[in-house]
Design an enzyme around this catalytic site. Structure first.
Site, PDB file in Angstrom:
ATOM      1  CB  CYS A 368      -6.548  -5.627  -1.423  1.00  0.00           C
ATOM      2  SG  CYS A 368      -7.006  -4.073  -2.193  1.00  0.00           S
ATOM      3  CG  HIS A 497      -5.726  -3.788   2.695  1.00  0.00           C
ATOM      4  ND1 HIS A 497      -4.690  -4.523   2.167  1.00  0.00           N
ATOM      5  CD2 HIS A 497      -6.130  -2.966   1.706  1.00  0.00           C
ATOM      6  CE1 HIS A 497      -4.471  -4.152   0.913  1.00  0.00           C
ATOM      7  NE2 HIS A 497      -5.330  -3.202   0.612  1.00  0.00           N
ATOM      8  CD  GLU A 499      -3.695  -6.207   5.169  1.00  0.00           C
ATOM      9  OE1 GLU A 499      -4.812  -6.773   5.208  1.00  0.00           O
ATOM     10  OE2 GLU A 499      -3.176  -5.786   4.115  1.00  0.00           O
TER      11      GLU A 499
HETATM   12  N1  GLN Z   1      -4.320  -3.036  -7.611  1.00  0.00           N
HETATM   13  C1  GLN Z   1      -5.608  -3.231  -7.032  1.00  0.00           C
HETATM   14  C2  GLN Z   1      -6.445  -1.972  -7.085  1.00  0.00           C
HETATM   15  O1  GLN Z   1      -5.937  -0.904  -7.212  1.00  0.00           O
HETATM   16  C3  GLN Z   1      -5.494  -3.735  -5.605  1.00  0.00           C
HETATM   17  C4  GLN Z   1      -4.794  -2.808  -4.687  1.00  0.00           C
HETATM   18  C5  GLN Z   1      -4.323  -3.491  -3.419  1.00  0.00           C
HETATM   19  O2  GLN Z   1      -4.177  -4.687  -3.384  1.00  0.00           O
HETATM   20  N2  GLN Z   1      -4.034  -2.719  -2.387  1.00  0.00           N
HETATM   21  O3  GLN Z   1      -7.660  -2.038  -7.002  1.00  0.00           O
END
Ligand code: GLN
Length: 523
Positions: A368, A497, A499
């Site tokens: 992410c 994600h 995970e």
């Molecule tokens: N801050 C980034 C976004 O909002 C990534 C978010 C995250 O890593 N869950 O796109």
């Protein structure tokens, strides 16, 4: 419908969630259709607004629900996808009741905790329990807490109409100074439970060492249960051993015997997975900002563990604080993982971690934010010195080339208060002959999201021409879902994600690939 209700006595953050997941696993291994519900007595409607500093990781469901991290344990143990409906909070219940009151659904009646709030709780529970053989419900908090009372009352009322088995999980401390297992906290919480009209069918005792015979006898006597209703839930070195610990004491058989059923659990596959011999140990640098909070990256840690069981490669995790890292912090690692995150704090450290991994050909997994910052780092490597995410630039009030940005259609939403992209909202298309395709061995996957920003389409050709391959896209082709470097032994970033969907019995492909690559690097 049959229910197992798990309550806690003097227990917070001591493993009630894992115990609940283990009980559910045992029932599932008996051939029953099993699901689980977590009740959180707090007033937040969901966990989406809660800080990892206070509450550990926010877990994300397939449908985008942002929930308590215990739901992650249920999914990891049961190997099923649950929904936001499996997390019931006081805030959610009251919101429903108040909305119904405003709509006039209560036909002029005085709206009260009994019956309206209790009925709402029961209704939410029943709708999840439909079509299941067993629903295991964990009531968060400690019996006697003011805020959990309505949930205990709902469970009590449920037990008048349905088959409900009550399990009370409680702490049996043993202090060095006294050197014996103490039963008083359990005696008290069982007494409080009885005052709420609930008698436990099983008392599960969280303790350091296996429960001693005399402790068991004493608990049986003072808590008015039979000795074989007292279960030892002692510390083991891995949470996945808990189903086996409980199974040895025939917890599954004891539960179903209460309602006149007979079946045997079969945890052989489970046991064989967790008995995998570890052939080597690799060293992972996890470059994040919640370095002192073990629960903040729980899904990542569990996903790594699943990958270890699948590969026989043990992963030792070193938390690297991205606010203080230097190149030398990475010198001894076999792999670098940059997890998700928000805001500008520690961002340059994360970018440095990506750069180090890229330059030194160290296996890299970016999740992410980790993926987004890998794109930023690559753009800088290609000469775009002020490349950044607008999330960072805005917070620091600096100018940047917005390699990561809100998509045009998102900007209007952001003005209205900002919502995140959540859950498995789209099919993800994997490009053939790429690392990610070889890992999943599928053309289309579904994984979960929790973020706002995206790779800025304007810079996709620039990055791709420079050698960064976008190997996965959302089904509408607009959103970049993964990036990789073909010239690197293992360099993968995912916008999603992975995970959140890793399970002991079904480990996440990017994690398995990453751990294998670390093993190769180690050799
Ligand atoms: N801050 C980034 C976004 O909002 C990534 C978010 C995250 O890593 N869950 O796109």
């Amino acid at each position: 419908m049959r229910y197992v209700v798990v309550t806690g006595g003097v227990m917070s953050g001591l493993g009630k969630g894992v115990t609940t997941a283990s009980v559910a696993k045992i029932l599932q291994s008996m051939g029953y259709k099993v699901t689980a519900i977590k009740i959180d007595p707090y007033l937040n409607v969901d966990a989406g607004t809660m800080s990892p500093f206070e509450h550990g990781e926010v877990f994300v469901m397939e449908d985008g629900g942002e929930v308590d991290l215990d739901l992650g344990n249920y999914e990891r143990f049961l190997n099923v996808n649950l929904t936001r409906d499996h997390n019931i909070t006081t805030g959610k219940v009251y919101l429903q009741v108040i909305e119904k009151e405003r709509r006039g659904d209560y036909l002029g009646k005085t709206v009260q905790v009994i019956p309206h709030v209790i009925n709402e709780i029961a209704e939410e529970i029943r709708s999840v329990a439909e079509k299941q053989d067993f629903t295991v419900i964990e009531v968060g908090g400690t019996v006697g807490d003011i805020e959990s009372m309505p949930f205990l009352e709902a469970a009590r009322q449920l037990s008048l109409e349905e088959d409900v088995i009550f399990i009370h999980v409680t702490l049996v401390p043993s202090l060095d100074v006294v050197g014996e297992q103490k039963t008083k906290p359990t005696q008290h919480s069982v007494k409080t439970l009885r005052e709420a009209g609930i008698s436990p069918n099983l008392i599960v005792c969280r303790c350091h060492q296996e429960l001693e015979e005399k402790t068991r006898r004493k608990l049986a006597l003072f808590c008015n249960v039979h000795e074989d209703q007292v279960i030892s839930d002692h510390d083991v070195d891995d949470i996945y051993k808990i189903p086996l610990v409980l199974n040895e004491q025939k917890v599954g058989e004891k539960i179903i015997r209460t309602i006149g059923l007979r079946r045997k659990p079969d945890l052989n596959r489970w046991k064989s997975i967790i008995s995998k011999k570890m052939e080597k140990t690799v060293h992972l640098g996890l470059a994040g900002k919640y370095v002192d909070l073990p629960d903040s990256y729980i899904s990542i840690k569990e996903a790594l563990k699943h990958a270890s069981f699948a590969t026989g490669i043990d992963v030792e995790i070193e938390m690297l604080d991205t606010e203080t890292v230097e190149d030398s912090s990475f010198a001894h690692v076999d792999g670098i993982l940059v997890p998700g995150g928000f805001g500008s704090r520690g961002v340059e450290g994360k970018i440095q971690a990506v750069r180090y991994a890229r330059e030194h050909e160290i296996p890299f997994l970016g999740l992410c934010y980790g993926f987004q910052l890998a794109c930023v780092e690559y753009a800088r490597f290609l000469g775009m010195e002020d490349a950044n995410s607008t999330e960072v630039a805005r917070e620091l009030a600096i100018a940047c080339t917005p390699v990561i940005d809100l998509l045009p259609e998102q900007r209007s939403i952001d003005n209205m208060g900002g919502t995140m992209r959540l859950g498995a909202d789209t099919d993800i298309l994997l490009e053939k002959d790429t690392l990610i395709h070889s890992l999943y061995n599928e053309n289309v996957i579904r994984e979960r999201h929790r973020h706002r920003y995206e790779v800025n389409p304007e810079f996709i050709p620039f990055l791709e021409d420079g050698g960064l391959t976008f190997s996965a896209r959302s089904s509408d082709i607009k959103k970049m879902e993964a990036g990789e470097l073909k010239t690197h032994p293992f360099f993968l970033g995912t916008q999603f994600h992975p995970e959140f969907k890793s399970r002991l019995e079904n480990p996440s492909p990017p994690f398995v690939g990453f751990v294998k690559a670390m093993g190769e690097r180690h050799d």
